[in-house]
Design a protein around this motif. Structure first.
Motif, PDB file in Angstrom:
ATOM      1  N   MET A 163       0.835  -1.204   0.000  1.00  0.00           N
ATOM      2  CA  MET A 163       0.000   0.000   0.000  1.00  0.00           C
ATOM      3  C   MET A 163       0.865   1.247   0.000  1.00  0.00           C
ATOM      4  N   ARG A 164       1.879   1.278   0.834  1.00  0.00           N
ATOM      5  CA  ARG A 164       2.769   2.452   0.881  1.00  0.00           C
ATOM      6  C   ARG A 164       3.445   2.669  -0.472  1.00  0.00           C
ATOM      7  N   GLN A 165       3.976   1.603  -1.050  1.00  0.00           N
ATOM      8  CA  GLN A 165       4.667   1.726  -2.328  1.00  0.00           C
ATOM      9  C   GLN A 165       3.730   2.146  -3.449  1.00  0.00           C
ATOM     10  N   SER A 166       2.532   1.571  -3.480  1.00  0.00           N
ATOM     11  CA  SER A 166       1.600   1.897  -4.559  1.00  0.00           C
ATOM     12  C   SER A 166       1.134   3.348  -4.461  1.00  0.00           C
ATOM     13  N   CYS A 167       0.962   3.874  -3.246  1.00  0.00           N
ATOM     14  CA  CYS A 167       0.596   5.286  -3.101  1.00  0.00           C
ATOM     15  C   CYS A 167       1.735   6.192  -3.555  1.00  0.00           C
ATOM     16  N   GLU A 168       2.960   5.813  -3.231  1.00  0.00           N
ATOM     17  CA  GLU A 168       4.113   6.596  -3.680  1.00  0.00           C
ATOM     18  C   GLU A 168       4.229   6.560  -5.202  1.00  0.00           C
ATOM     19  N   ARG A 169       3.973   5.395  -5.780  1.00  0.00           N
ATOM     20  CA  ARG A 169       4.006   5.282  -7.252  1.00  0.00           C
ATOM     21  C   ARG A 169       2.966   6.212  -7.889  1.00  0.00           C
ATOM     22  N   LEU A 170       1.735   6.196  -7.344  1.00  0.00           N
ATOM     23  CA  LEU A 170       0.679   7.056  -7.901  1.00  0.00           C
ATOM     24  C   LEU A 170       1.044   8.526  -7.772  1.00  0.00           C
ATOM     25  N   ALA A 171       1.531   8.909  -6.589  1.00  0.00           N
ATOM     26  CA  ALA A 171       1.877  10.312  -6.344  1.00  0.00           C
ATOM     27  C   ALA A 171       2.932  10.811  -7.330  1.00  0.00           C
ATOM     28  N   GLU A 172       3.814   9.928  -7.757  1.00  0.00           N
ATOM     29  CA  GLU A 172       4.849  10.292  -8.735  1.00  0.00           C
ATOM     30  C   GLU A 172       4.325  10.231 -10.163  1.00  0.00           C
ATOM     31  N   TYR A 173       3.473   9.245 -10.447  1.00  0.00           N
ATOM     32  CA  TYR A 173       3.023   8.966 -11.819  1.00  0.00           C
ATOM     33  C   TYR A 173       1.993   9.985 -12.307  1.00  0.00           C
ATOM     34  N   VAL A 174       1.053  10.363 -11.458  1.00  0.00           N
ATOM     35  CA  VAL A 174      -0.052  11.233 -11.888  1.00  0.00           C
ATOM     36  C   VAL A 174       0.441  12.569 -12.443  1.00  0.00           C
ATOM     37  N   PRO A 175       1.204  13.361 -11.684  1.00  0.00           N
ATOM     38  CA  PRO A 175       1.640  14.650 -12.249  1.00  0.00           C
ATOM     39  C   PRO A 175       2.558  14.492 -13.458  1.00  0.00           C
ATOM     40  N   GLU A 176       3.307  13.405 -13.505  1.00  0.00           N
ATOM     41  CA  GLU A 176       4.235  13.214 -14.617  1.00  0.00           C
ATOM     42  C   GLU A 176       3.483  12.933 -15.919  1.00  0.00           C
ATOM     43  N   ILE A 177       2.505  12.033 -15.892  1.00  0.00           N
ATOM     44  CA  ILE A 177       1.788  11.720 -17.132  1.00  0.00           C
ATOM     45  C   ILE A 177       0.921  12.900 -17.566  1.00  0.00           C
ATOM     46  N   GLU A 178       0.389  13.640 -16.598  1.00  0.00           N
ATOM     47  CA  GLU A 178      -0.412  14.814 -16.952  1.00  0.00           C
ATOM     48  C   GLU A 178       0.465  15.913 -17.540  1.00  0.00           C
ATOM     49  N   ARG A 179       1.695  16.048 -17.055  1.00  0.00           N
ATOM     50  CA  ARG A 179       2.606  17.056 -17.597  1.00  0.00           C
ATOM     51  C   ARG A 179       3.021  16.704 -19.018  1.00  0.00           C
ATOM     52  N   VAL A 180       3.412  15.449 -19.220  1.00  0.00           N
ATOM     53  CA  VAL A 180       3.915  15.031 -20.523  1.00  0.00           C
ATOM     54  C   VAL A 180       2.842  15.156 -21.596  1.00  0.00           C
ATOM     55  N   TYR A 181       1.599  14.847 -21.262  1.00  0.00           N
ATOM     56  CA  TYR A 181       0.526  14.888 -22.256  1.00  0.00           C
ATOM     57  C   TYR A 181      -0.272  16.186 -22.221  1.00  0.00           C
ATOM     58  N   GLY A 182       0.199  17.153 -21.462  1.00  0.00           N
ATOM     59  CA  GLY A 182      -0.433  18.463 -21.449  1.00  0.00           C
ATOM     60  C   GLY A 182      -1.828  18.461 -20.876  1.00  0.00           C
ATOM     61  N   VAL A 183      -2.100  17.522 -19.966  1.00  0.00           N
ATOM     62  CA  VAL A 183      -3.408  17.480 -19.318  1.00  0.00           C
ATOM     63  C   VAL A 183      -3.461  18.577 -18.274  1.00  0.00           C
ATOM     64  N   SER A 184      -4.575  19.264 -18.188  1.00  0.00           N
ATOM     65  CA  SER A 184      -4.710  20.397 -17.276  1.00  0.00           C
ATOM     66  C   SER A 184      -4.389  19.994 -15.845  1.00  0.00           C
ATOM     67  N   GLN A 185      -3.498  20.762 -15.211  1.00  0.00           N
ATOM     68  CA  GLN A 185      -3.150  20.514 -13.817  1.00  0.00           C
ATOM     69  C   GLN A 185      -4.267  20.988 -12.879  1.00  0.00           C
ATOM     70  N   GLU A 186      -5.238  21.699 -13.429  1.00  0.00           N
ATOM     71  CA  GLU A 186      -6.326  22.209 -12.606  1.00  0.00           C
ATOM     72  C   GLU A 186      -7.545  21.291 -12.614  1.00  0.00           C
ATOM     73  N   THR A 187      -7.358  20.075 -13.076  1.00  0.00           N
ATOM     74  CA  THR A 187      -8.444  19.101 -13.047  1.00  0.00           C
ATOM     75  C   THR A 187      -8.931  18.917 -11.619  1.00  0.00           C
ATOM     76  N   PRO A 188     -10.235  19.103 -11.349  1.00  0.00           N
ATOM     77  CA  PRO A 188     -10.730  18.901  -9.982  1.00  0.00           C
ATOM     78  C   PRO A 188     -10.385  17.502  -9.495  1.00  0.00           C
ATOM     79  N   THR A 189      -9.723  17.426  -8.342  1.00  0.00           N
ATOM     80  CA  THR A 189      -9.260  16.148  -7.807  1.00  0.00           C
ATOM     81  C   THR A 189      -9.546  16.076  -6.316  1.00  0.00           C
ATOM     82  N   TRP A 190     -10.059  14.919  -5.913  1.00  0.00           N
ATOM     83  CA  TRP A 190     -10.347  14.678  -4.495  1.00  0.00           C
ATOM     84  C   TRP A 190      -9.632  13.397  -4.067  1.00  0.00           C
TER      85      TRP A 190
END
Length: 398
Positions: A333-360
């Motif tokens: 669980m700890r590792q998978s959360c760390e992976r997500l925290a790193e992966y989400v902003p990176e894939i959104e940056r590379v593909y130009g996805v809006s960083q202002e996407t509402p997220t909860w």
């Protein structure tokens, strides 16, 4: 064109269990990232989600999926007109459904062959599961009663045929609007699913294990009977931290629901309610395979919900390299959360996805701390309300 796509990402740890079995009775699996993973099929979790709808929605907002559609419709027919006998109602219901959907509704041969010849024949059935909303069944029942009074040629009239088809294709229930409907013999009344649910897979390698068990005969007498087990057997199981993903096309959901199920409410409300119920039920539901054997009643410890404006994005790529539980770096669980925290902003940056996407974010415990920077942290009830409010605001402004 701007769209509204609801995404739900969840990480859920399940102890020894067999949530979803294959044809051999073993837990389903898949190879991903070159290693075997635990898998729970999308069908299993969609059914669990759909069953959970009954806890939050009125029966009038839901549908029924069954081959015994003639019986379901006949019950309504008899309630409307008590003078119609049960077998008459079955025949009337079969004709009405066949007219509305194009599907043949016939007495199953296997049941007719085994039935006592002196008894009435069993109720007719569809050749496949038929999915109709409560409102559609009610409307078809009213039409069937009208047909009963008008005579046997009622459905030969084109206007009545068209009316029957129309009644089977309006006022879709929440579950039909979300999960769709396929009618093999009536493609014109098919409903495209607004919700897509991925197969849940483990974030790490998983190998199935086997539990050897015995059952004792309570009536055996120790003095005279052998002391062997009354029954022995094996059951396969595994345990895993699962990545679960679902996406809902809110615009398609709105088109499927149409004006909604209640005539006294604004158009926004049915869509908001359906989206809120989906999020809550998807997160809190659990397939019931071998649940009495393992008692594996867990909830997701980490959830990320997003509202995108272009297309859905699964985050499963964060786990293409399997996580490894090690004392120095913590559990899955700890590792998978760390992976997500790193992966989400990176894939959104590379593909130009809006960083202002509402997220909860919903998270439980220290192992999920890495997700705290991805969005607004809320408990389930508040998260569901926030998602619904954002969807309503977007649709009201459209």
């Amino acid at each position: 064109m701007t769209r509204t796509i609801l995404e739900v990402h969840a990480l859920q740890t399940v102890p020894p269990s067999c949530l979803n079995r294959d044809d051999t009775g073993a837990p389903k699996s898949a190879v991903y990232g070159g290693v075997p993973r635990a898998r729970v099929s999308s069908q299993a979790w969609k059914r669990a989600t759909r069953r959970s709808f009954h806890d939050l929605l009125d029966p009038s907002e839901l549908g029924v999926r069954t081959r015994r559609v003639a019986e379901a419709l006949a019950e309504r027919i008899v309630r409307l007109d008590g003078s119609i006998e049960e077998t008459q109602a079955w025949a009337l219901a079969a004709e009405t459904v066949q007219t509305a959907t194009g599907s043949k509704i016939e007495t199953p041969k296997r049941k007719a062959d085994t039935k006592d010849k002196q008894s009435p024949p069993p109720a007719p059935e569809s050749k496949y599961l038929m999915f109709l909303s409560a409102h559609q069944l009610d409307n078809l029942a009213e039409l069937a009663v009208k047909a009963h009074g008008a005579g046997k040629d009622f459905f030969k009239d084109k206007a009545n045929k068209d009316l029957a088809k129309q009644m089977a294709n309006i006022r879709h229930s929440v579950d039909i609007a979300l999960f769709g409907r396929m009618v093999a013999d009536g493609a014109d009344i098919n409903v495209d699913a607004a919700a897509q649910v991925a197969h849940a897979i483990s974030v790490h390698r998983v190998d199935n294990e086997s539990d050897y068990y015995t059952a004792v005969d309570d009536w055996k007498k120790r003095e005279t009977d052998d002391l062997g087990a009354g029954m022995i057997g094996t059951v396969e199981f595994n345990s895993a931290t699962l990545y679960r993903y679902a996406a809902v096309d809110i615009d398609l959901l709105g088109r499927n629901l149409g004006a909604g199920l209640r005539e006294d409410e604004p158009l926004t409300r049915p869509v908001r309610r359906a989206a809120e119920v989906f999020v809550e039920c998807f997160l809190t539901s659990l397939p019931t395979g071998k649940i009495n054997t393992f008692g594996n009643h867990t909830l997701p410890e980490a959830v990320v919900v997003k509202l995108r404006s272009a297309r859905p994005i699964s985050l499963v790529g964060a786990f293409e390299e399997p996580c490894r539980a090690e004392p120095a770096i913590g559990g899955h669980m700890r590792q998978s959360c760390e992976r997500l925290a790193e992966y989400v902003p990176e894939i959104e940056r590379v593909y130009g996805v809006s960083q202002e996407t509402p997220t909860w974010v919903l998270r439980v415990g220290k192992n999920t701390e890495a997700l705290s920077g991805l969005g607004t942290e809320l408990a389930l009830r508040d998260l569901v309300t926030a998602v619904g409010a954002e969807i309503a605001q977007r649709r009201d402004g459209a």
